[in-house]
Scaffold this motif. Structure first.
Motif, PDB file in Angstrom:
ATOM      1  N   ALA A  49      -8.921 -15.980 -65.851  1.00  0.00           N
ATOM      2  CA  ALA A  49      -8.931 -15.573 -64.478  1.00  0.00           C
ATOM      3  C   ALA A  49     -10.349 -14.689 -64.267  1.00  0.00           C
ATOM      4  O   ALA A  49     -10.920 -14.874 -63.186  1.00  0.00           O
ATOM      5  CB  ALA A  49      -7.749 -14.716 -63.843  1.00  0.00           C
ATOM      6  N   SER A  52     -13.353 -16.748 -64.889  1.00  0.00           N
ATOM      7  CA  SER A  52     -13.750 -17.907 -63.799  1.00  0.00           C
ATOM      8  C   SER A  52     -14.259 -17.009 -62.587  1.00  0.00           C
ATOM      9  O   SER A  52     -15.411 -17.530 -62.101  1.00  0.00           O
ATOM     10  CB  SER A  52     -12.481 -18.321 -63.541  1.00  0.00           C
ATOM     11  OG  SER A  52     -12.517 -19.264 -62.263  1.00  0.00           O
ATOM     12  N   ARG A  53     -13.950 -15.992 -62.317  1.00  0.00           N
ATOM     13  CA  ARG A  53     -14.535 -15.269 -61.287  1.00  0.00           C
ATOM     14  C   ARG A  53     -15.806 -14.512 -61.550  1.00  0.00           C
ATOM     15  O   ARG A  53     -16.659 -14.661 -60.598  1.00  0.00           O
ATOM     16  CB  ARG A  53     -13.752 -13.832 -60.916  1.00  0.00           C
ATOM     17  CG  ARG A  53     -14.254 -13.203 -59.505  1.00  0.00           C
ATOM     18  CD  ARG A  53     -13.070 -12.665 -58.918  1.00  0.00           C
ATOM     19  NE  ARG A  53     -13.832 -11.682 -57.663  1.00  0.00           N
ATOM     20  CZ  ARG A  53     -13.814 -11.943 -56.301  1.00  0.00           C
ATOM     21  NH1 ARG A  53     -13.710 -13.209 -56.072  1.00  0.00           N
ATOM     22  NH2 ARG A  53     -14.388 -11.365 -55.574  1.00  0.00           N
TER      23      ARG A  53
END
Length: 157
Positions: A49, A52-53
């Motif tokens: 996560a 990904s950001r």
């Protein structure tokens, strides 16, 4: 503009004579090479996560700061600049903390893949233009706990 960047980059480069003996921290990286030494405060992206950001939607990145993407095992790392608003340098590192490749001034919003090649254990993103201004290049070494006992530049005092 480059004069300003160079002055800012030189403020990032620091002498680590006493700090070289200091313990490593997850919140910073030290780099060294024939060019000298530098330290960056980093945010750690070590799960899917966070990776990904990344630095998406940020309007600025303080000088002397960056984001360190760490992978469980070395592999091929391909980045893009989707939703990224600032130019970045991407420094691809092998499992021993040695710089494998530097991609300079990635273009904000560009969806073209930026391939670090095989064997990437970590990627450091910093403000665009700093890697060249400081001298960070393939063969430079990084110190950070993510590289463990295999590190070319150990965290041990």
């Amino acid at each position: 503009m480059w004069g300003v960047r160079l002055v800012l980059a030189l403020t990032v480069a620091v002498s680590l004579s006493g700090a070289a003996r200091a313990q490593c921290a997850d919140t910073r990286v030290d780099l060294r090479g024939e060019w000298g030494q530098a330290r960056f405060s980093v945010e750690l992206a070590d799960d899917a996560a966070e990776r990904s950001r990344g630095l998406m939607f940020r309007e600025r990145l303080p000088q002397g700061a960056g984001m360190l993407f760490v992978y469980d095992r070395p592999g091929r790392a391909v980045f893009w600049m989707k939703n990224t608003l600032i130019p970045l340098d991407m420094i691809f590192l092998g499992p021993r903390g040695r710089v494998l490749k530097v991609h300079e001034n990635a273009v904000p919003g560009d969806l073209t893949g930026i391939d670090g090649g095989p064997g990437v254990k970590a990627v450091l993103e910093i403000n665009g233009g700093l890697a060249r201004a400081i001298g960070i290049a393939p063969g430079s070494e990084m110190r950070h706990p993510a590289f463990g006992n295999a590190a070319a530049w150990s965290c041990a005092p």
